[in-house]
Write a protein that holds these residues in place. Structure first.
Motif, PDB file in Angstrom:
ATOM      1  N   SER A  84     -12.918 -13.450 -18.513  1.00 61.26           N
ATOM      2  CA  SER A  84     -14.175 -13.061 -17.859  1.00 61.26           C
ATOM      3  C   SER A  84     -14.018 -11.717 -17.159  1.00 61.26           C
ATOM      4  O   SER A  84     -14.903 -10.847 -17.237  1.00 61.26           O
ATOM      5  N   ILE A  85     -12.894 -11.537 -16.466  1.00 60.99           N
ATOM      6  CA  ILE A  85     -12.637 -10.275 -15.766  1.00 60.99           C
ATOM      7  C   ILE A  85     -12.547  -9.117 -16.752  1.00 60.99           C
ATOM      8  O   ILE A  85     -13.163  -8.056 -16.557  1.00 60.99           O
ATOM      9  N   ILE A  86     -11.793  -9.318 -17.814  1.00 62.37           N
ATOM     10  CA  ILE A  86     -11.613  -8.263 -18.809  1.00 62.37           C
ATOM     11  C   ILE A  86     -12.948  -7.871 -19.428  1.00 62.37           C
ATOM     12  O   ILE A  86     -13.274  -6.684 -19.564  1.00 62.37           O
ATOM     13  N   LYS A  87     -13.739  -8.853 -19.822  1.00 59.75           N
ATOM     14  CA  LYS A  87     -15.037  -8.573 -20.424  1.00 59.75           C
ATOM     15  C   LYS A  87     -15.955  -7.835 -19.453  1.00 59.75           C
ATOM     16  O   LYS A  87     -16.659  -6.881 -19.834  1.00 59.75           O
ATOM     17  N   ALA A  88     -15.965  -8.265 -18.190  1.00 62.04           N
ATOM     18  CA  ALA A  88     -16.848  -7.640 -17.200  1.00 62.04           C
ATOM     19  C   ALA A  88     -16.451  -6.191 -16.943  1.00 62.04           C
ATOM     20  O   ALA A  88     -17.302  -5.293 -16.934  1.00 62.04           O
TER      21      ALA A  88
END
Length: 259
Positions: A84-88
């Motif tokens: 989720s962090i990487i995508k955001a």
């Protein structure tokens, strides 16, 4: 519009200053100065929610639960939080969470529970001295027998099942509620005269309670999900001409399944 303008409205409703010491409410990813073209309201920040935000052009996600709760030792696409962090970050999506801040305001999580039950003369269960606090306690419009109360709660919260302690023999008139994991207030609710306490995440041994007192565990998600509608309504009212979106997958985002 900038992230800080959206945040200001959220924090007028649920001030960051009232969050619990262990919490991580606030802006988790992004800068207050980032430009915002759309907001997506969800409940938990998952990779799917980030993908949904990107697909509709929303560059700010507002959730109840914080994406980052405790310290991270690594950020990897192999786990849900890391992905989720990487995508955001890669997509330029800011993420804000209003967790215990929204739990502690009277019109927040527990307030939504109280409204579903039409509780009267509502007061904060554990006040913090600022007119806010965790949980609420009030009276049903009419006293109910235990099985009637079970039916009412299942209807009001759209439940297939609920977990309950032994149904009491007397009438239930005073009810306490606390969204999320509210086991810490089982004893306090009883001390304040509640015959019924409704919350989520109650473990086995906590169901051993006095004979004049009853617990209902309606589920963590089920007790808190109304906050998404509260956030959405709040922002749409303040920014009627701005792109405020509710996640289309909200109703199926509960990670717990019942069969």
């Amino acid at each position: 519009m900038k992230v800080k303008e959206i945040i200001a409205e959220i924090e007028r409703f649920a001030p960051l200053s009232i969050q619990e010491s262990w919490d991580n409410s606030g802006l988790i990813i992004g800068s207050p100065e980032d430009e915002v073209h759309g907001v997506l309201v969800g409940f938990d920040c998952t990779p799917e929610l980030v993908d949904e935000a990107v697909s509709i052009g929303a560059d700010l996600i507002l959730t109840h639960h914080p994406l980052i709760f405790k310290g991270l030792r690594k950020i990897s696409p192999d786990d849900v939080v890391g992905l989720s962090i990487i995508k955001a970050v890669r997509s330029g999506v800011a993420i804000y969470a209003a967790h215990t801040t929204a739990d502690k305001v009277v019109d927040g999580v527990s307030g939504a529970m109280a409204r579903r039950l039409d509780l009267q003369d509502v007061e904060v269960l554990e006040p913090d001295g600022e007119g806010t606090g965790l949980g609420l306690i009030g009276h049903l419009p009419h006293p109910l027998h235990a099985m009637e109360a079970i039916g009412l709660v299942k209807k009001c919260f759209n439940l297939k099942v609920l977990r309950t302690s032994c149904p009491i023999e007397g009438l239930i008139s005073k009810v306490a509620v606390c969204g999320g994991s509210g086991s810490d207030y089982i004893n306090l609710s009883h001390e304040k005269g509640a015959q019924l306490y409704i919350t989520g995440d109650i473990t086995y041994h906590r169901f051993f309670v006095p004979k004049d007192y009853m617990l209902m565990d309606i589920g963590h998600f089920e007790s808190e999900i109304d906050i998404a509608d509260i956030f959405f309504t709040l922002l749409r009212k303040k920014f009627p001409n701005f792109a405020i979106h509710m996640s289309g997958n909200l109703k199926i985002s509960n990670p717990i399944y019942y069969f």
